[in-house]
Design an enzyme around this catalytic site. Sequence first.
Site, PDB file in Angstrom:
ATOM      1  N   CYS A  43       0.825  -1.212   0.000  1.00  0.00           N
ATOM      2  CA  CYS A  43       0.000   0.000   0.000  1.00  0.00           C
ATOM      3  C   CYS A  43       0.859   1.262   0.000  1.00  0.00           C
ATOM      4  O   CYS A  43       0.673   2.158  -0.813  1.00  0.00           O
ATOM      5  CB  CYS A  43      -0.929  -0.019   1.210  1.00  0.00           C
ATOM      6  SG  CYS A  43      -1.846   1.513   1.393  1.00  0.00           S
ATOM      7  N   CYS A  48      -1.564   1.697  -3.026  1.00  0.00           N
ATOM      8  CA  CYS A  48      -2.543   2.780  -2.848  1.00  0.00           C
ATOM      9  C   CYS A  48      -1.937   4.190  -2.845  1.00  0.00           C
ATOM     10  O   CYS A  48      -2.407   5.075  -3.555  1.00  0.00           O
ATOM     11  CB  CYS A  48      -3.292   2.638  -1.528  1.00  0.00           C
ATOM     12  SG  CYS A  48      -3.371   0.982  -0.840  1.00  0.00           S
ATOM     13  N   LYS A  51       0.103   5.288  -6.016  1.00  0.00           N
ATOM     14  CA  LYS A  51      -0.902   5.278  -7.090  1.00  0.00           C
ATOM     15  C   LYS A  51      -1.774   6.529  -7.018  1.00  0.00           C
ATOM     16  O   LYS A  51      -1.971   7.233  -8.009  1.00  0.00           O
ATOM     17  CB  LYS A  51      -1.751   4.012  -6.937  1.00  0.00           C
ATOM     18  CG  LYS A  51      -2.807   3.745  -7.965  1.00  0.00           C
ATOM     19  CD  LYS A  51      -4.212   4.116  -7.591  1.00  0.00           C
ATOM     20  CE  LYS A  51      -4.790   3.796  -6.281  1.00  0.00           C
ATOM     21  NZ  LYS A  51      -5.531   2.559  -6.156  1.00  0.00           N
ATOM     22  N   TYR A 179      -9.182  -3.197 -11.271  1.00  0.00           N
ATOM     23  CA  TYR A 179      -9.047  -1.791 -10.872  1.00  0.00           C
ATOM     24  C   TYR A 179      -7.647  -1.241 -11.117  1.00  0.00           C
ATOM     25  O   TYR A 179      -7.502  -0.078 -11.493  1.00  0.00           O
ATOM     26  CB  TYR A 179      -9.527  -1.582  -9.419  1.00  0.00           C
ATOM     27  CG  TYR A 179      -8.555  -1.990  -8.335  1.00  0.00           C
ATOM     28  CD1 TYR A 179      -7.690  -1.059  -7.764  1.00  0.00           C
ATOM     29  CD2 TYR A 179      -8.500  -3.292  -7.849  1.00  0.00           C
ATOM     30  CE1 TYR A 179      -6.807  -1.419  -6.756  1.00  0.00           C
ATOM     31  CE2 TYR A 179      -7.628  -3.664  -6.846  1.00  0.00           C
ATOM     32  CZ  TYR A 179      -6.792  -2.724  -6.298  1.00  0.00           C
ATOM     33  OH  TYR A 179      -5.912  -3.078  -5.306  1.00  0.00           O
ATOM     34  N   GLU A 183      -7.051   2.006 -13.467  1.00  0.00           N
ATOM     35  CA  GLU A 183      -6.437   3.170 -12.808  1.00  0.00           C
ATOM     36  C   GLU A 183      -5.189   3.616 -13.568  1.00  0.00           C
ATOM     37  O   GLU A 183      -4.991   4.813 -13.817  1.00  0.00           O
ATOM     38  CB  GLU A 183      -6.086   2.833 -11.361  1.00  0.00           C
ATOM     39  CG  GLU A 183      -7.323   2.746 -10.478  1.00  0.00           C
ATOM     40  CD  GLU A 183      -7.043   2.356  -9.031  1.00  0.00           C
ATOM     41  OE1 GLU A 183      -7.922   2.579  -8.184  1.00  0.00           O
ATOM     42  OE2 GLU A 183      -5.952   1.815  -8.741  1.00  0.00           O
ATOM     43  N   HIS A 437     -27.141  21.172  -1.285  1.00  0.00           N
ATOM     44  CA  HIS A 437     -27.204  21.695  -2.638  1.00  0.00           C
ATOM     45  C   HIS A 437     -26.192  22.818  -2.846  1.00  0.00           C
ATOM     46  O   HIS A 437     -25.995  23.615  -1.936  1.00  0.00           O
ATOM     47  CB  HIS A 437     -28.631  22.241  -2.864  1.00  0.00           C
ATOM     48  CG  HIS A 437     -28.871  22.706  -4.260  1.00  0.00           C
ATOM     49  ND1 HIS A 437     -28.952  21.852  -5.331  1.00  0.00           N
ATOM     50  CD2 HIS A 437     -29.035  23.951  -4.752  1.00  0.00           C
ATOM     51  CE1 HIS A 437     -29.177  22.552  -6.432  1.00  0.00           C
ATOM     52  NE2 HIS A 437     -29.217  23.828  -6.103  1.00  0.00           N
ATOM     53  N   GLU A 442     -26.173  14.960  -3.636  1.00  0.00           N
ATOM     54  CA  GLU A 442     -27.559  15.202  -3.199  1.00  0.00           C
ATOM     55  C   GLU A 442     -28.539  14.282  -3.931  1.00  0.00           C
ATOM     56  O   GLU A 442     -29.612  13.982  -3.436  1.00  0.00           O
ATOM     57  CB  GLU A 442     -27.955  16.666  -3.371  1.00  0.00           C
ATOM     58  CG  GLU A 442     -28.067  17.142  -4.799  1.00  0.00           C
ATOM     59  CD  GLU A 442     -28.431  18.640  -4.886  1.00  0.00           C
ATOM     60  OE1 GLU A 442     -29.487  19.023  -4.353  1.00  0.00           O
ATOM     61  OE2 GLU A 442     -27.642  19.409  -5.483  1.00  0.00           O
TER      62      GLU A 442
END
Length: 460
Positions: A43, A48, A51, A179, A183, A437, A442
């Site tokens: 990681c 992670c 990356k 993934y 990525e 908003h 939302e």
Amino acid sequence: MSDYDVDLFVIGGGSGGVRAARMAAQHGARVMVAEEYRVGGTCVIRGCVPKKLLVYASRFRAEFEDAGGYGWTLGHSTFDWPTLIANKDREIARLEAAYTATLQKAGVTVLKHRAVLADAHTVQLASGKKVRAAYILVATGGAPSYGDPIPGIEHAISSNEAFHLPALPPQVVIQGGGYIAVEFAGIFAGLGAHVTLVYRGENILRGFDDDVRQHLRMDMEKHGVRVLTSCKVAAIEKGGSRFSVRLSSGNQLAADCVMFATGRRPNTAKMRLEDVGVQIGKDGAIAVDDYSRTSVANIYAIGDVTNRVNLTPVAIREGAAFADTVFGGKPTAADHLNVPTAVFSDPEVGAVGLTEAQARDRLTRTDIYKAMFKPLKATLSGRDTTVLLKLVVDGATDRVVGCHVVGEGAAEMAQLAAVAVKMGATKADFDATVALHPTTAEELVTMRTKSASYAREAAE
Ligand SMILES: Cc1cc2nc3c(=O)[nH]c(=O)nc-3n(C[C@H](O)[C@H](O)[C@H](O)COP(=O)(O)OP(=O)(O)OC[C@H]3O[C@@H](n4cnc5c(N)ncnc54)[C@H](O)[C@@H]3O)c2cc1C
């Protein structure tokens, strides 16, 4: 435990091993960790964190382009790969030192060596030293796997090498649909490379919701990534500093870099695990029970080496649960339900809970709420992109069992939606929540009309 040199020996100083070691020490255990490469593990060193830094770098191009519609005139921008890599490496070195210091502060002895098992209570270090331990925790993670051998595979790189390329390759072929593949397609394309993604399956991101998969592919293609599915790399030939990539379809692609992101295999080879009775599953992963205990009573395994849910926060949780179980007097099973996940592709994906297909398979009634629209930011910028938000609801209980988002901020949304899904929030709870908003998120609390409702067909 005084017959032993230590109470706990952890093999592997990655996400899971570091957390387990630190927490066991905090519970009063005498702990040693062996790490053969760099403390922090996949990681921190080549997963992670680096990356995400490259992902950030890759997103500036679109931001610069979008700025025009908002009145900005920017000067000529250039990108320098060596600067990015050097800065990234500096940050990774800082993190590695911080992880090591945290362990040492907790009283953990860190050994920079490869370790294998000698017997159920003895660890053999590459230095030749042997250490006797009451408990052994295997937290050796996983490594890139290249799949079936093909001619010229030695010319392909994995994600490990992608973090250290000397220059940005102008033309990149990536094989894989998971993934990591999508990525890196986004990273290289965002930084200016021409990218072709080659995947043997029907569509990218197997395991994710089908609408997400379709939407991401459509947007990736709009942003210039060529996606070739039902096809694979058959051979790679080197000619000078470039490569010629032959596909199973017979087509030929030119490339400066060929990357394989074709899955990862657990690091169990040559560890002498089976010799001491640790059972290995057919995928090469260590078989464990809910408490991460292996078939040998005093040997436990956590993280990617067990191939359960291969994500950093999961390895960390499993490490903590192990320490509480064995040294904290509090048996704790690792919880793998409703783990949120993200793909830092372009655009980003965030998801938690069941996909539509999983829900329709498992629930008696499934309601789907879906919204797809051009985000406000894209109006003035003119960017050709749409976001997708999708809720999967258990029609019998009204519980929201899945939330899937594609678009800017998707990962951040999924982290918060995961709290609601984990708590068992109903669609009525989502509806009762006042919208914030103007945001994209939302829409998750304002979708009132079902886009579909399915009853499960009775099993024959
Ligand atoms: C490119 C990439 C991107 C990723 N992105 C994400 C992400 O965005 N989010 C996310 O949650 N996860 C991500 N992951 C997955 C994540 O990195 C892993 O799930 C996580 O690191 C697993 O932790 P671990 O402790 O099981 O193993 P690792 O972190 O892999 O640690 C294992 C350690 O053991 C060491 N080791 C192995 N064998 C021995 C031995 N015999 N003796 C001594 N040391 C040994 C290794 O050198 C390594 O340091 C990514 C992975 C990759 C490859």
